[in-house]
Motif scaffolding. Structure first.
Motif, short mmCIF file in Angstrom:
data_model
loop_
_atom_site.label_atom_id
_atom_site.label_comp_id
_atom_site.label_asym_id
_atom_site.label_seq_id
_atom_site.Cartn_x
_atom_site.Cartn_y
_atom_site.Cartn_z
N VAL A 1 -6.37 30.06 27.72
CA VAL A 1 -5.64 28.68 28.14
C VAL A 1 -4.27 28.44 27.89
O VAL A 1 -3.63 28.27 26.35
CB VAL A 1 -6.95 26.99 27.92
N ALA A 2 -3.61 28.70 28.44
CA ALA A 2 -1.71 28.31 28.81
C ALA A 2 -1.52 27.40 29.01
O ALA A 2 -2.42 26.22 29.66
CB ALA A 2 -1.27 29.10 29.30
N THR A 3 -0.79 26.01 27.78
CA THR A 3 -0.52 25.00 27.98
C THR A 3 0.98 24.54 27.04
O THR A 3 1.20 26.26 27.11
CB THR A 3 -1.21 24.37 26.46
N SER A 4 1.62 23.63 27.20
CA SER A 4 2.34 23.20 26.62
C SER A 4 3.29 23.42 25.52
O SER A 4 4.25 24.10 25.40
CB SER A 4 2.58 21.86 28.07
N LEU B 1 3.81 29.16 21.22
CA LEU B 1 5.24 29.30 22.69
C LEU B 1 5.72 28.62 23.69
O LEU B 1 4.92 27.30 23.87
CB LEU B 1 4.94 30.76 23.20
N THR B 2 6.90 27.90 23.26
CA THR B 2 7.22 27.10 24.59
C THR B 2 7.57 26.94 25.89
O THR B 2 8.09 28.54 26.75
CB THR B 2 8.17 26.50 23.97
N VAL C 1 -1.09 38.61 28.58
CA VAL C 1 0.60 39.06 29.07
C VAL C 1 0.68 36.91 29.74
O VAL C 1 -0.04 36.25 29.63
CB VAL C 1 0.49 39.80 30.24
N ALA C 2 1.67 36.67 28.70
CA ALA C 2 1.96 35.34 29.39
C ALA C 2 3.60 35.17 29.68
O ALA C 2 4.73 36.56 29.38
CB ALA C 2 1.74 34.61 28.22
N ASN D 1 11.36 35.48 29.75
CA ASN D 1 10.71 36.05 28.68
C ASN D 1 8.84 36.47 29.46
O ASN D 1 8.46 35.50 29.77
CB ASN D 1 10.76 35.38 27.49
N VAL D 2 8.49 37.77 28.65
CA VAL D 2 7.87 38.81 28.60
C VAL D 2 6.73 38.29 28.20
O VAL D 2 6.90 39.11 27.13
CB VAL D 2 7.13 39.78 30.02
N PHE D 3 5.58 37.98 27.08
CA PHE D 3 5.00 38.28 25.99
C PHE D 3 3.82 38.91 26.27
O PHE D 3 2.78 38.26 27.34
CB PHE D 3 4.59 37.03 25.63
N VAL D 4 3.85 40.02 25.46
CA VAL D 4 2.77 41.07 25.64
C VAL D 4 1.74 41.08 24.03
O VAL D 4 2.22 41.29 23.59
CB VAL D 4 2.90 42.46 25.63
#
Length: 649
Positions: free
Chosen positions: A225-228, A246-247, A261-262, A268-271
C-alpha cells in the motif's frame, strides 16, 4: 533579464534538457531512464501496460492513447460524449494482460475498449468511480467513493455488489485484486484497508499509517500500500509486515520478479524488494510524476510532466516541455490552434473562424519592470482567450487604476461576476474559480484547459499572473511546439526559427525582434478589452528589454531586489524546481511571488458533474407573447365586469 543573462539561460536549458510536458519515461530496474517521449497532449493521470508491452495513457479530460513499446502512438480514443459537451473527469484506468482497457469517470460511467481502443461496451454504476481492477478470471471490479463495490464480467454485465464501511469525511481511494487469490483490497482515505473475497464479503479490516494513494500486488501474494508516509507491506489480515518511509509518493506497482517500484511527485523513481529494503533511486526529470506501472518483465513506465506555462517574469515552458525566458513588453499570442487539424496552420486569425468552435487562442499582456539589479524583466498582467464563439478577458480595471480586491472578468465585452459554481458557455466552454484566490479555470470546447493564477504587488499597485495551458492539440504561439532543429516555436506562417545563434547579438535579434514581433497582437487580432482612446499600442514597449544599458522606464522608480538567502527562504515551499522563483525574488524583491508559484503549480482541475445548463434569459419573442396574453386576459376580465354591470342595471 538583460540580454546576456537571457540568452545564457536559454543556452543552458537547451544544453541540459528540460522537464517535459505530457512526458512518458521508460526505466529499467537499476533504475535508469531508457527512453523518453513527449508526443502526447493533455495532462496524463494514469498509465497501464499489457503483457505485449503496449502502453495506455489516460488524461484527466478523458483521452486514452495507445502506444507501442517504443512510444509510437498507435491509436487514441475519447471517452464518449459530444465534442463541446461538459467534460466529466476521467478517474480510473485498468488494463488486462491481454489488452482489454477499462476506464472510469466521476459520473459513474465505465467504458470497455480493446487493445486498438475500439469501444466494446459501457455501463453505469452509482457514485463516482475512484478505482478499477481486474482479477485473473477477467472479472472487473469498480469502487465508488462512498464504499460500494461493483463486480462485473469482462463485458461489464453486473455480477453483484458489496459495501465497505466509510467513515464520515472519508472516501474510498483505491481498489486492487490480489492476483494469487482474486481477493480484493480496498483502501480508504482515513487509513482503513478492507479485504474482501470474490463474493464481496469482508474477510479482514485493518489500518495503515498515512493517507493511502494506491495498492499493488504480485503473483506471490505480496500486497503493498502506498500512502502519504511511504510504502507498507500488509498481510491478508491487514497487518503491516514491513514499511519504508518516503514522502510525496504518487503510486506503486510490482513485477513478477519481486521488484517493488514507486514514484514521487518530485520526479524520483524508487526500486526495492518486497521486504521494502533500502531503495535504489533515480531522478527522471519529469515533474510532477502522476502515475507509474511496471510490466511482468520489469520495464517501468511513468507519466507526468508540467503544463505549458508562462510564469514569473516570464519563464516559458512550451507544450512539449522546452523552457526559455521571454521578457518583451506588449501583448502576444501565447497559444493558438485553428481546430480540427493535427499540425496547426498558425497564421490563421482565430477571430475570422467564428464557425470553428474548436479553434482556440490565448493571448497575454506583459508589462515591463524597472529594477536596480540591471536585469530587465516583465510580468504577465492580463490574459484574453477565444472560447468557442465567446471572447473572455481577465484584466485590471480598464480605467488604469488596478483594484487590489481583484481583476475584472468580461465575456463578450460585458463585465461578469463569477459565483463559486462557475459559468457554462453555450458551446461547451466553462469558466470556474480555482482554489487559488482569484484563480480561474477556463475549459475550451476542444478540451484544452487554461489556468490563471493572479498575485497582487502592493508596492507597485499591480496585478501579475501565472498562466498554465493544458493542451489537447498541437499548437503554436509562445508556448507552441518546437520543431526539430529549432530553438524556439515556429513563426505564425510556420517558418522555423532554426538553430540557436552562437552570438549574443544574434540571439537578441532572433528572440526580441524577429520572434517577438511576429507574435505581437494587432488591433485586428487583439482579444483584449480596452478603455476609450487606448489600444494594444498603449501596452507595447518595443526595444524592451534593451540589448545593452540600464533597465530604466521613464517615470518609474526601479524596484529593489533581494538577497540570495531571502529568495531561497521565500521559495523553499515551491513544488518542483524553485529556480525560477528564486531568480524572480532576487531581481524584483517580490517575495509574495513565491505564494503565486505554489498556488499555480498546485492548481487542480475543478470537477464537473452532469448538471443541467443554467436557465437562460427569456427571448424577446417569448416576452412579447406573454405581454399579449396578459393584455387579452385583462381585456376579458374588464369585459366580464361590464357585462355583469349591464345585467344588474
Amino acid at each position: 533579464m538583460s540580454v546576456t543573462r537571457t540568452v545564457a539561460a536559454i543556452a543552458l536549458l537547451f544544453a541540459v534538457g528540460a522537464a517535459r510536458a505530457a512526458t512518458i519515461n521508460e526505466l529499467n530496474t537499476n533504475p535508469a531512464v531508457v527512453r523518453t517521449a513527449t508526443n502526447l497532449l493533455g495532462r496524463p493521470v494514469a498509465v497501464g501496460v499489457d503483457q505485449a508491452g503496449h502502453l495506455y495513457v489516460m488524461t484527466f479530460r478523458g483521452w486514452i492513447y495507445s502506444l507501442s513499446g517504443t512510444f509510437a502512438v498507435q491509436g487514441s480514443a475519447r471517452l464518449p460524449g459530444p465534442l463541446g459537451a461538459p467534460r466529466i473527469p476521467a478517474t480510473a484506468l485498468a488494463v488486462t494482460v491481454t489488452g482489454d482497457v477499462y476506464a472510469g469517470r466521476s459520473d459513474g460511467m465505465i467504458f470497455h475498449y480493446n487493445s486498438a481502443l475500439s469501444l466494446l461496451g459501457q455501463t453505469t454504476v452509482t457514485g463516482s468511480v475512484v478505482g478499477l481492477t481486474v482479477d485473473g478470471g477477467g472479472n472487473v471490479y469498480a469502487a465508488s467513493a462512498g464504499g460500494t463495490i461493483f463486480k462485473m464480467n469482462s463485458s461489464l454485465a453486473s455480477l453483484g455488489t458489496g459495501t465497505v464501511t466509510v467513515a464520515a469525511g472519508s472516501t474510498v481511494v483505491a481498489i486492487k485484486a490480489e492476483i494469487s487469490t482474486g481477493a480484493l483490497y480496498i483502501a480508504i482515505s482515513n487509513g482503513t484497508v478492507d479485504r474482501l473475497n470474490t463474493s464481496l464479503t469482508t474477510l479482514a479490516t485493518g489500518t495503515v499509517s498515512g493517507t493511502p494513494v494506491n495498492i499493488a500486488s504480485d503473483t506471490a501474494g505480496d500486497v503493498i500500500v502506498a500512502t502519504s508516509t511511504g510504502l507498507q507491506k500488509i498481510s491478508q489480515s491487514i497487518v503491516t509486515l514491513a514499511s519504508r518511509s518516503l514522502t510525496g509518493i504518487v503510486g506503486v506497482d510490482l513485477d513478477s520478479a519481486g521488484d517493488v517500484v514507486a514514484a514521487d511527485s518530485a520526479g524520483n523513481v524508487f526500486v526495492m524488494n518486497t521486504g521494502l529494503s533500502t531503495p535504489r533511486t533515480v531522478s527522471t526529470g519529469t515533474v510532477p510524476i502522476r502515475s507509474i506501472a511496471i510490466t511482468v518483465t520489469g520495464s517501468i513506465y511513468v507519466v507526468g510532466g508540467p503544463d505549458g506555462a508562462s510564469e514569473g517574469d516570464p519563464h516559458i515552458t512550451t507544450i512539449d516541455g522546452v523552457r526559455y525566458d521571454f521578457q518583451s513588453a506588449g501583448e502576444f499570442v501565447l497559444f493558438r490552434h485553428t481546430g480540427g487539424i493535427e499540425g496547426p496552420v498558425c497564421g490563421t486569425n482565430i477571430g475570422d473562424l467564428d464557425s470553428r468552435q474548436d479553434a482556440v487562442e490565448i493571448q497575454v499582456r506583459q508589462f515591463p519592470v524597472a529594477t536596480t539589479a540591471n536585469t530587465c524583466v516583465t510580468l504577465n498582467g492580463a490574459v484574453a482567450a477565444r472560447v468557442g464563439k465567446h471572447n473572455v478577458t481577465y484584466q485590471p480595471n480598464l480605467n488604469g487604476q488596478p483594484d487590489p480586491s481583484g481583476l475584472q472578468l468580461r465575456i463578450d465585452q460585458k463585465l461578469v461576476a463569477l459565483d463559486p459554481s462557475g459559468m457554462r458557455l453555450g458551446d461547451g466552454g466553462r469558466i470556474v474559480p480555482t482554489s487559488a484566490p482569484g484563480g480561474l479555470e477556463v475549459d475550451f470546447p476542444d478540451d484544452t484547459v487554461l489556468f490563471v493564477t493572479p498575485g497582487w504587488w502592493p508596492s507597485q499597485s499591480k496585478w501579475y499572473l501565472n498562466v498554465n495551458v493544458v493542451p489537447e492539440r498541437r499548437a503554436c504561439g509562445l508556448v507552441g511546439t518546437i520543431s526539430k532543429g529549432s530553438w524556439l516555436p515556429a513563426l505564425p506562417d510556420g517558418t522555423s526559427m532554426g538553430p540557436e545563434p552562437t552570438s549574443a547579438h544574434e540571439r537578441y535579434v532572433d528572440l526580441y525582434e524577429r520572434f517577438a514581433d511576429a507574435w505581437r497582437v494587432t488591433d485586428k487580432t487583439s482579444l483584449f478589452d480596452y478603455a476609450p482612446g487606448t489600444s494594444t499600442a498603449t501596452f507595447t514597449m518595443r526595444g524592451w528589454p534593451p540589448e545593452t544599458g540600464k533597465c530604466d522606464i521613464p517615470g518609474a522608480v526601479p524596484v529593489e531586489g533581494a538577497s540570495e538567502e531571502v529568495a531561497r527562504e521565500a521559495c523553499k515551499g515551491v513544488p518542483g524546481d524553485p529556480a525560477n522563483c528564486i531568480f524572480d525574488v532576487k531581481v524584483t524583491g517580490l517575495t509574495n511571488i513565491a505564494n503565486t508559484y505554489v498556488a499555480s503549480r498546485d492548481v487542480q482541475p475543478v470537477p464537473e458533474m452532469t448538471q443541467p445548463e443554467p436557465p437562460r434569459a427569456p427571448r424577446i419573442w417569448c416576452l412579447a407573447i406573454l405581454a399579449i396574453a396578459l393584455v387579452l386576459v385583462i381585456g376579458l376580465f374588464v369585459a366580464l365586469i361590464r357585462a355583469r354591470r349591464r345585467r344588474t342595471t
